[in-house]
Design a protein around this motif. Sequence first.
Motif, PDB file in Angstrom:
ATOM      1  N   UNK A   1       1.026  -1.229  -0.071  1.00  0.00           N
ATOM      2  CA  UNK A   1       0.026  -0.124   0.018  1.00  0.00           C
ATOM      3  C   UNK A   1       0.808   1.356  -0.021  1.00  0.00           C
ATOM      4  N   UNK A   2       0.631   2.170  -0.801  1.00  0.00           N
ATOM      5  CA  UNK A   2       1.437   3.295  -0.800  1.00  0.00           C
ATOM      6  C   UNK A   2       1.038   4.194   0.220  1.00  0.00           C
ATOM      7  N   UNK A   3       1.917   5.653   0.118  1.00  0.00           N
ATOM      8  CA  UNK A   3       1.465   6.467   0.706  1.00  0.00           C
ATOM      9  C   UNK A   3       0.202   7.200   1.673  1.00  0.00           C
ATOM     10  N   UNK A   4       0.147   7.110  -0.490  1.00  0.00           N
ATOM     11  CA  UNK A   4      -1.389   8.155  -0.227  1.00  0.00           C
ATOM     12  C   UNK A   4      -2.718   7.330   0.155  1.00  0.00           C
ATOM     13  N   UNK A   5      -2.243   5.400  -0.164  1.00  0.00           N
ATOM     14  CA  UNK A   5      -3.436   5.769   0.288  1.00  0.00           C
ATOM     15  C   UNK A   5      -3.740   5.461   1.880  1.00  0.00           C
ATOM     16  N   UNK A 103       0.152  -3.123   6.290  1.00  0.00           N
ATOM     17  CA  UNK A 103       1.591  -2.929   6.818  1.00  0.00           C
ATOM     18  C   UNK A 103       2.143  -4.187   7.472  1.00  0.00           C
ATOM     19  N   UNK A 104       1.672  -5.767   8.242  1.00  0.00           N
ATOM     20  CA  UNK A 104       2.249  -6.700   8.301  1.00  0.00           C
ATOM     21  C   UNK A 104       2.516  -7.229   7.004  1.00  0.00           C
ATOM     22  N   UNK A 105       1.418  -7.035   5.984  1.00  0.00           N
ATOM     23  CA  UNK A 105       2.320  -8.000   4.872  1.00  0.00           C
ATOM     24  C   UNK A 105       3.046  -7.364   3.590  1.00  0.00           C
ATOM     25  N   UNK A 109       6.215  -8.854   2.312  1.00  0.00           N
ATOM     26  CA  UNK A 109       7.380  -9.126   1.376  1.00  0.00           C
ATOM     27  C   UNK A 109       8.491  -8.189   1.464  1.00  0.00           C
ATOM     28  N   UNK A 110       8.994  -6.977   2.356  1.00  0.00           N
ATOM     29  CA  UNK A 110      10.060  -6.448   2.351  1.00  0.00           C
ATOM     30  C   UNK A 110      10.603  -7.656   2.689  1.00  0.00           C
TER      31      UNK A 110
END
Length: 116
Positions: A1-5, A103-105, A109-110
């Motif tokens: 999820x990007x910061x704007x979303x 956030x967990x996902x 991924x990272x």
Amino acid sequence: MDIKTASALRRLRLVSVPEGISWIVLAACTIIKYTVAEGFDAAPVLGPIHGVLFVLYLVFWLDAWNRAKWDVKTGAMYFAYSIIPGGGFVAERRLRRASEDALIADRARKEGIVNA
């Protein structure tokens, strides 16, 4: 999820509880006005407050729907929460849970953890 979303969902979350509270208080004051205290009229004060919060909710809802790419069912569900008394509390809880899951996902991924 990007910061704007994430920001759009957070704004919707932050306005959902005050909008829900104002809806319930306005409804309670209207019931009191017509049942218990005939001279009691809080609508001239609470009506505009609730109106502003409802319009903010709708603006933030449209922004979140656009950015999060919700399907019609999800978008309609969050709109319905603005109409249902106390729905703002449910919307806030679901949005909080969704942002925590995202956030967990993202962290998984990272770190290279793949769902099995």
